[in-house]
Scaffold this motif. Structure first.
Motif, PDB file in Angstrom:
ATOM      1  N   ILE A 228       0.780  -1.199   0.040  1.00 30.50           N
ATOM      2  CA  ILE A 228      -0.142   0.014  -0.359  1.00 30.50           C
ATOM      3  C   ILE A 228       0.888   1.278  -0.115  1.00 30.50           C
ATOM      4  CG2 ILE A 228      -1.729   1.182   1.244  1.00 30.50           C
ATOM      5  CD1 ILE A 228      -2.793  -1.635   2.415  1.00 30.50           C
ATOM      6  N   TYR A 233      -1.250   1.491  -5.926  1.00 30.74           N
ATOM      7  CA  TYR A 233      -2.701   1.560  -5.863  1.00 30.74           C
ATOM      8  C   TYR A 233      -3.135   2.836  -5.974  1.00 30.74           C
ATOM      9  CZ  TYR A 233      -2.189  -2.969  -3.740  1.00 30.74           C
ATOM     10  OH  TYR A 233      -1.988  -4.428  -3.519  1.00 30.74           O
ATOM     11  N   LEU A 234      -2.386   3.839  -6.593  1.00 35.71           N
ATOM     12  CA  LEU A 234      -2.790   5.252  -6.780  1.00 35.71           C
ATOM     13  C   LEU A 234      -3.899   5.279  -7.633  1.00 35.71           C
ATOM     14  CD1 LEU A 234       0.386   7.307  -6.419  1.00 35.71           C
ATOM     15  CD2 LEU A 234      -1.238   7.090  -4.733  1.00 35.71           C
ATOM     16  N   VAL A 256      -7.024  -1.420   1.151  1.00 35.80           N
ATOM     17  CA  VAL A 256      -6.738  -0.151   0.406  1.00 35.80           C
ATOM     18  C   VAL A 256      -7.978   0.723   0.345  1.00 35.80           C
ATOM     19  CG1 VAL A 256      -5.931   0.385  -2.093  1.00 35.80           C
ATOM     20  CG2 VAL A 256      -5.466  -1.924  -1.240  1.00 35.80           C
ATOM     21  N   THR A 258      -9.749   4.539   0.454  1.00 36.10           N
ATOM     22  CA  THR A 258      -9.628   5.780  -0.072  1.00 36.10           C
ATOM     23  C   THR A 258      -8.856   6.783   0.874  1.00 36.10           C
ATOM     24  OG1 THR A 258     -11.887   5.455  -0.872  1.00 36.10           O
ATOM     25  CG2 THR A 258     -11.223   7.525  -1.171  1.00 36.10           C
ATOM     26  N   ILE A 261      -5.027   5.906   0.461  1.00 37.81           N
ATOM     27  CA  ILE A 261      -4.575   6.244  -0.569  1.00 37.81           C
ATOM     28  C   ILE A 261      -4.321   7.664  -0.900  1.00 37.81           C
ATOM     29  CG2 ILE A 261      -4.739   5.971  -3.342  1.00 37.81           C
ATOM     30  CD1 ILE A 261      -3.780   3.351  -1.617  1.00 37.81           C
TER      31      ILE A 261
END
Ligand SMILES: NC(=O)c1ccc[n+]([C@@H]2O[C@H](COP(=O)([O-])OP(=O)(O)OC[C@H]3O[C@@H](n4cnc5c(N)ncnc54)[C@H](OP(=O)(O)O)[C@@H]3O)[C@@H](O)[C@H]2O)c1
Length: 330
Positions: A228, A233-234, A256, A258, A261
């Motif tokens: 992560i 995972y962007l 993951v 929001t 991120i």
């Protein structure tokens, strides 16, 4: 297929002393928890391990239950030892652990002497080894007396099954008690393996102080929070990523989200100003503590190893950078 390790393998890796022991560990250690099991591509696993050793990663971290299926990562590593790394055994630090569920019944998990010794014997068979370099109690057992678990570690060293012993995920108080018992038995606790990354900073709350006072080395696992804390995972969850493959089943409560991120996106911008990838900054950040002997990463491909080792070319943070990271993580 023959393998000859790169002659340049010791040119760039930085080795750090593990506590007050004679043992030095590479700043980056490769763990075989994911991607090296029976369900994974053996040739990919082989390429990753070879590249790691070629770049000076001398330490490979295993456990009885790594796979899946449980045990298969040790079996595969045993194959790699036979075919590739065998001639280099004295250049390697191989660790294993026992603590989590491995077989049914009352003797297949936790911290009894019965379980730890039997499990290590199984691990040695799977890897075709006479001894491991480090053996860990993988987690504290609330029911078995600590004297029994530490006594088993002492026996394991005295019987020649391991050279050093350590503990994993023990809290500060348990760590102090374990260190005292082991010291009195004459087998020092050389290393602690806790989880440590930007999203999980529990070791800053007392454990690092205990490790420093007791001169115990520290190897922080999951420095990338299972991936992560990278840029992967962007823009969503790639299918072939760990989170993609295992859906919502990532262990240690990792998700993951929001919110996470959004923080990683900001951290990624900061990493760029340092001329680093997100993963490199996350690894360098873990290694900033003097108590940290090694960052224990996972990798699903060769480029992850290269990315991690390149983190060592820019290890320092100034005060402003550290403050900026803290405020993003707040
Ligand atoms: N003692 C314990 O209880 C315990 C618990 C857990 C782990 N461990 C140890 O710690 C080791 C490492 O744990 P971990 O695998 O969670 O470590 P991690 O380094 O936090 O995560 C590794 C994962 O991140 C992704 N990744 C790595 N480098 C990347 C890069 N440069 N760019 C993009 N993605 C990257 C890969 O996932 P993808 O598959 O998505 O590519 C890789 O498998 C384990 O193998 C094990 O030895 C110990």
């Amino acid at each position: 297929m023959d393998y000859y390790a790169a002659e340049t393998r010791y040119e760039n890796m930085i080795y750090r002393r593990c506590g007050r022991s004679g043992l030095k560990l590479p700043s980056i250690t490769l763990g075989l928890w994911y991607n090296f099991g029976g369900i994974d591509s053996f040739e990919n696993a082989r390429a990753v391990v070879r590249r790691a050793f070629d770049l000076g990663i001398t330490h490979f971290d295993l456990a009885n239950n790594y796979g899946p299926p449980p045990g298969s990562a040790e079996e595969n590593f045993g194959k790699l030892l036979r075919h590739d790394l065998g001639p280099y055994r004295d250049e390697l630090i191989i660790s294993s652990k026992a603590g989590y569920l491995m077989w049914p019944g009352p003797y297949g998990e936790w911290g009894s002497r019965k379980y730890l010794v039997a499990s290590l014997d199984q691990s040695l068979k799977r890897m075709h080894l006479e001894y491991v370099d480090i053996f860990y109690s993988h987690r504290p057992d609330p029911e078995t007396p600590l004297e029994e678990t530490m006594g088993a570690l002492d026996f394991i060293v005295r019987s020649g099954r391991a050279l050093y012993v350590g503990i994993s995920s023990y809290n500060p108080e348990q760590t102090r008690q374990a260190a005292t018992i082991l010291r009195n038995l004459g087998t020092p606790c050389v290393i602690h393996q806790p989880r440590y990354n930007m999203f999980d900073r529990w070791i800053e709350d007392g454990l690092l102080d205990v490790l420093s006072e007791e001169s115990i080395g520290c190897i922080g696992f999951s420095p990338l929070c299972q991936g992560i804390l990278t840029d992967k995972y962007l823009d969503g969850v790639p299918e072939d990523s760990r989170a993609g493959k295992w859906k919502d089943q990532l262990t240690w409560g990792d998700a993951v989200s929001t919110e996470r991120i959004a923080r990683v996106a900001k951290l990624n911008e900061l990493a760029k100003t340092r001329g680093q990838s997100m993963a490199q900054m996350a690894i360098a950040w873990v290694l900033r503590h003097k108590e940290m002997s090694s960052a224990l990463i996972g990798a699903s491909c060769v480029s992850h190893i290269e990315d991690a080792v390149a983190a060592l070319t820019n290890p320092d943070f100034d005060t402003e950078e550290l403050k900026a990271i803290d405020s993003i993580l707040e």
